[in-house]
Design an enzyme around this catalytic site. Sequence first.
Site, PDB file in Angstrom:
ATOM      1  N   GLY A  15       0.825  -1.207   0.000  1.00  0.00           N
ATOM      2  CA  GLY A  15       0.000   0.000   0.000  1.00  0.00           C
ATOM      3  C   GLY A  15       0.859   1.256   0.000  1.00  0.00           C
ATOM      4  O   GLY A  15       1.900   1.302   0.649  1.00  0.00           O
ATOM      5  N   ARG A  29      19.529  10.919  -3.370  1.00  0.00           N
ATOM      6  CA  ARG A  29      20.511  11.984  -3.151  1.00  0.00           C
ATOM      7  C   ARG A  29      21.613  11.582  -2.176  1.00  0.00           C
ATOM      8  O   ARG A  29      22.773  11.979  -2.345  1.00  0.00           O
ATOM      9  CB  ARG A  29      19.793  13.261  -2.721  1.00  0.00           C
ATOM     10  N   ARG A  76       1.088  -5.174  -5.803  1.00  0.00           N
ATOM     11  CA  ARG A  76       1.288  -6.417  -5.061  1.00  0.00           C
ATOM     12  C   ARG A  76       1.667  -7.490  -6.076  1.00  0.00           C
ATOM     13  O   ARG A  76       1.205  -7.476  -7.210  1.00  0.00           O
ATOM     14  CB  ARG A  76       0.031  -6.780  -4.275  1.00  0.00           C
ATOM     15  N   ASP A 107       5.181  -5.324   6.229  1.00  0.00           N
ATOM     16  CA  ASP A 107       5.646  -6.671   6.567  1.00  0.00           C
ATOM     17  C   ASP A 107       5.799  -7.583   5.362  1.00  0.00           C
ATOM     18  O   ASP A 107       6.781  -8.312   5.237  1.00  0.00           O
ATOM     19  CB  ASP A 107       4.677  -7.323   7.571  1.00  0.00           C
ATOM     20  N   THR A 129       4.026   2.380   5.882  1.00  0.00           N
ATOM     21  CA  THR A 129       2.634   1.928   5.959  1.00  0.00           C
ATOM     22  C   THR A 129       1.849   2.882   6.850  1.00  0.00           C
ATOM     23  O   THR A 129       2.338   3.268   7.918  1.00  0.00           O
ATOM     24  CB  THR A 129       2.515   0.491   6.514  1.00  0.00           C
ATOM     25  N   ASP A 131      -0.589   2.139   8.596  1.00  0.00           N
ATOM     26  CA  ASP A 131      -1.234   1.402   9.687  1.00  0.00           C
ATOM     27  C   ASP A 131      -0.437   1.372  10.986  1.00  0.00           C
ATOM     28  O   ASP A 131      -0.958   0.926  12.008  1.00  0.00           O
ATOM     29  CB  ASP A 131      -1.523  -0.035   9.257  1.00  0.00           C
ATOM     30  N   ASP A 133       1.781  -0.647  11.916  1.00  0.00           N
ATOM     31  CA  ASP A 133       1.707  -2.016  12.423  1.00  0.00           C
ATOM     32  C   ASP A 133       3.000  -2.816  12.238  1.00  0.00           C
ATOM     33  O   ASP A 133       2.981  -4.047  12.226  1.00  0.00           O
ATOM     34  CB  ASP A 133       0.539  -2.760  11.771  1.00  0.00           C
ATOM     35  N   GLY A 174      -7.426   0.427   8.572  1.00  0.00           N
ATOM     36  CA  GLY A 174      -6.800  -0.406   9.591  1.00  0.00           C
ATOM     37  C   GLY A 174      -7.470  -1.759   9.617  1.00  0.00           C
ATOM     38  O   GLY A 174      -8.372  -1.998  10.409  1.00  0.00           O
ATOM     39  N   ARG A 175      -7.027  -2.646   8.700  1.00  0.00           N
ATOM     40  CA  ARG A 175      -7.684  -3.953   8.586  1.00  0.00           C
ATOM     41  C   ARG A 175      -7.379  -4.837   9.787  1.00  0.00           C
ATOM     42  O   ARG A 175      -8.260  -5.443  10.372  1.00  0.00           O
ATOM     43  CB  ARG A 175      -7.237  -4.636   7.294  1.00  0.00           C
ATOM     44  N   HIS A 254      -9.779   5.412   0.995  1.00  0.00           N
ATOM     45  CA  HIS A 254      -8.423   5.631   0.527  1.00  0.00           C
ATOM     46  C   HIS A 254      -7.985   7.094   0.521  1.00  0.00           C
ATOM     47  O   HIS A 254      -6.814   7.375   0.206  1.00  0.00           O
ATOM     48  CB  HIS A 254      -8.239   5.011  -0.862  1.00  0.00           C
ATOM     49  N   GLN A 256      -7.317   8.513   3.021  1.00  0.00           N
ATOM     50  CA  GLN A 256      -6.315   8.520   4.093  1.00  0.00           C
ATOM     51  C   GLN A 256      -4.909   8.186   3.584  1.00  0.00           C
ATOM     52  O   GLN A 256      -3.918   8.474   4.252  1.00  0.00           O
ATOM     53  CB  GLN A 256      -6.716   7.514   5.179  1.00  0.00           C
TER      54      GLN A 256
END
Length: 324
Positions: A15, A29, A76, A107, A129, A131, A133, A174-175, A254, A256
Amino acid sequence: MAKEINTIGVLTSGGDAPGMNAAIRAVVREAISKGKKVKGIKRGYAGLLQEEIVDMEAKDVADIIQRGGTILQTARCMEFVTPEGQAQGAEICRKHGIDGIIVIGGDGSFKGAQKLAALGINTIGIPGTIDLDISCTDYTVGFDTAVNTAMEAIDKVRDTSTSHERCSIIEVMGRGAGYIALWCGIANGAEDILLPEKYDYDEQALINNIIEKRKKGKQHHIIINAEGIGHSASMAKRIEAATGIETRATILGHMQRGGSPTCKDRVYASTMGCMAVDLLCEGKSNRLVAYKHGEYVDYDIDEALAMTKSIDEYQYEISKNLSR
């Protein structure tokens, strides 16, 4: 003897997150300042396998630090999960003279970096990310911008919710991790916060809380709902039927992920980008740049992926006290 790095590849994977461009700019740079060549790999691991690889100079990253998203684009790639795809990726790196790769992502992206490192390509990860996480770090590129974007949107929903004396369910991203929801819940003064890590799906308790607060004179009710719980629209219908209070659902989605990154995301991402280059130049591999206890540090990716992270219990407890 440490492997000498002459050409550094950089890619963004998974993402997108505001601040990724700041990290890319810093990588390019900082590498050039150390006499290294840089190659940009478009569309993450998918682009690596398709050999979408371009030379990058300092001018190629001019005027991008303020832009959201990623100029290298992202995708992905299920093919890269396979040993065959990973071996092909390492061979393509050698074909293009890439001695080391900097991977900006989450991750899943780091698992790919881990495999490339095992195949002899020096690899450094940067946590990108929204999230928050990644277990080994207190900061991830994009979180600060995303949570501020959500906070500002929730403030606007709250204004109209108050005017109409509504209950508003606002769904944030935030899945599997509720950090955006928790931070917004505190920052926006929400009456209820539903987190994947904590919510017990006792909707009657939620309904009772809404009714009780209305009896006490509360003119509106804000519920922050994490994407991992979801179903905000159907939840709104059930709450309205049970309470008689007009209830609306707003899914921020999205939006966000986009927008100009905050100062924090620009500075931290830039610092991490430079540090990733420095680690490669020191001959390091299979490392992840992190921000822990106020300092920029690095971890072995194997160690980092084995770590676990949970919601801050103190913040969660005070969020309930502050919602009274």
